[in-house]
Motif scaffolding. Sequence first.
Motif, short mmCIF file in Angstrom:
data_model
loop_
_atom_site.label_atom_id
_atom_site.label_comp_id
_atom_site.label_asym_id
_atom_site.label_seq_id
_atom_site.Cartn_x
_atom_site.Cartn_y
_atom_site.Cartn_z
N ALA A 1 11.29 8.03 5.35
CA ALA A 1 10.68 6.83 5.89
C ALA A 1 10.61 6.88 7.42
N CYS A 2 11.66 7.42 8.06
CA CYS A 2 11.65 7.53 9.52
C CYS A 2 10.60 8.52 9.99
N THR B 1 25.13 8.14 3.64
CA THR B 1 24.68 8.53 2.31
C THR B 1 25.82 9.14 1.54
N GLY B 2 25.79 8.97 0.21
CA GLY B 2 26.79 9.57 -0.65
C GLY B 2 26.20 10.77 -1.36
N ALA B 3 25.35 10.51 -2.34
CA ALA B 3 24.70 11.60 -3.09
C ALA B 3 23.56 12.23 -2.30
N GLY B 4 23.17 11.62 -1.20
CA GLY B 4 22.09 12.17 -0.40
C GLY B 4 20.74 11.55 -0.66
N GLN B 5 20.60 10.75 -1.73
CA GLN B 5 19.29 10.17 -2.05
C GLN B 5 18.87 9.15 -1.01
N HIS B 6 19.82 8.34 -0.56
CA HIS B 6 19.49 7.39 0.51
C HIS B 6 19.18 8.14 1.79
N GLY B 7 19.92 9.21 2.07
CA GLY B 7 19.67 10.00 3.27
C GLY B 7 18.29 10.61 3.27
N GLU C 1 0.82 -1.21 0.00
CA GLU C 1 0.00 0.00 0.00
C GLU C 1 0.86 1.26 0.00
N LEU C 2 1.97 1.24 0.73
CA LEU C 2 2.88 2.38 0.70
C LEU C 2 3.50 2.55 -0.69
N HIS C 3 3.85 1.46 -1.34
CA HIS C 3 4.36 1.54 -2.71
C HIS C 3 3.36 2.25 -3.61
N ARG C 4 2.13 1.87 -3.49
CA ARG C 4 1.11 2.40 -4.40
C ARG C 4 0.69 3.83 -4.07
N TYR C 5 0.38 4.07 -2.80
CA TYR C 5 -0.25 5.34 -2.44
C TYR C 5 0.74 6.39 -1.92
N TYR C 6 1.93 5.96 -1.54
CA TYR C 6 2.92 6.88 -0.97
C TYR C 6 4.08 7.12 -1.94
N VAL C 7 4.65 6.03 -2.46
CA VAL C 7 5.78 6.15 -3.39
C VAL C 7 5.30 6.51 -4.80
N GLY C 8 4.15 5.97 -5.19
CA GLY C 8 3.64 6.21 -6.53
C GLY C 8 3.96 5.09 -7.50
N HIS D 1 8.44 9.04 -5.08
CA HIS D 1 8.55 10.00 -3.99
C HIS D 1 9.98 9.99 -3.47
N THR D 2 10.56 11.13 -3.29
CA THR D 2 11.96 11.43 -2.91
C THR D 2 12.91 11.37 -4.09
N GLY D 3 12.45 10.95 -5.28
CA GLY D 3 13.24 11.14 -6.48
C GLY D 3 14.23 10.07 -6.85
N ALA D 4 14.14 8.88 -6.27
CA ALA D 4 15.08 7.81 -6.61
C ALA D 4 14.54 6.47 -6.15
N HIS D 5 15.28 5.43 -6.52
CA HIS D 5 14.90 4.06 -6.13
C HIS D 5 15.09 3.83 -4.63
#
Length: 400
Positions: free
Chosen positions: A130-131, A118-124, A54-61, A90-94
């Motif tokens: 998520a937190c 994090t390196g590029a900041g996307q994971h951060g 449900e988070l994949h669909r309604y939150y991440v897109g 959502h947040t612009g990356a995988h």
Amino acid sequence: MSESAFAAMPDKNGYFGEYGGCLVPEQLATVMQEIDGAYQEIRKDPAFKKELQELHRYYVGRPSPLYFARRLTELCGGAKIYLKREDLNHTGAHKINHCLGEALLAKYMGKTRVIAETGAGQHGVAMATACSLVGIDCEIHMGEIDIAKEAPNVVKMKILGAKVVSVTRGTRTLKDAVDSAFEEYLKDTDSTLYAIGSVVGPHPFPMMVRDFQQVIGEEARDQIQELEGRLPDALVACVGGGSNAMGLFTAFLNDTDVSIYGIEPAGKGLETPDHAATLTLGQPGAVHGFKCYVLQDENGEPLPVHSIASGLDYPGVGPQHSYLKDIGRVEYRSATDQECLDAFMTLSRREGIIPALESSHALAGAMKLAKEMKPDQVIIVNLSGRGDKDADYVANLLNL
């Protein structure tokens, strides 16, 4: 190799062939076993699976679109190029794919804080997001150089409530951020989960992050059959640690007619010391608690590495990638900083899509590959992230 053999990887000790494992002190090994046990429980829990879907669909897109890049294809000639649009998440990356899973796991385990690098900041950004969603404190360790390069993502992390720790030692990039985060984690493993940002680190993280990311390939497999009536001829993804690549590749590993290519950062050139082409020029070794290919000196110590893309700036690589290289299932090539920049600008101006510098390595590899193939053949490129974070940096480099 049979489908069941690939599906069974890693083994119970976390090894993909000779790579992987859990090469950590006894105290930390016990913690890793606890994480593995909790993950094995939660992954079978129908309530967890339903919440994540449900988070994949309604939150991440999700599902993210599979887009035919017509004008890029025309420019390159040869094969048709499709882009798996993880940049639209959502947040612009995988990265959000596994961060949601890790945050939910932390909550399930009763943790009150998550630490990540994090390196590029996307994971951060994804981890901070998520937190925030599940109500857990978040601390992100990031190299001082990367903080300067990726300022927009640093701001986002702070807005989302994360504590950002600037790592000023060593190379002041991703490797040192990992070291710093691990050291902080060891101070309090009872209330904290260290959420690794790629398919690297001690077992169970290479397995766990891969599992959370494989939704990319599962979607792409269905989408390309709907659009083209068949499987692709080739897959292409960038490889630093390698999470976005394993996310795409996993669903196709048993399809021997599908060629698979990972594109590493050649930096300023493979003939220079300024690159991060681990699988191309590295040797089997160990880093950060697991065995993999490593760029290392004569004493087995990790070498300083370089890439224009902060998220690829790592001397090791995921253990499953190391295994896939050895058995020849995936071919690993490389792209230089300049080829990356050229691909970045080409996609921006031909398709109106500004890609992350990490993803631009995959694009550079795919643009070359397309010319080697026929017009009736198909390539899927994992566009792992968008380039908002890189726009100012690239503009300064190119004097735009």
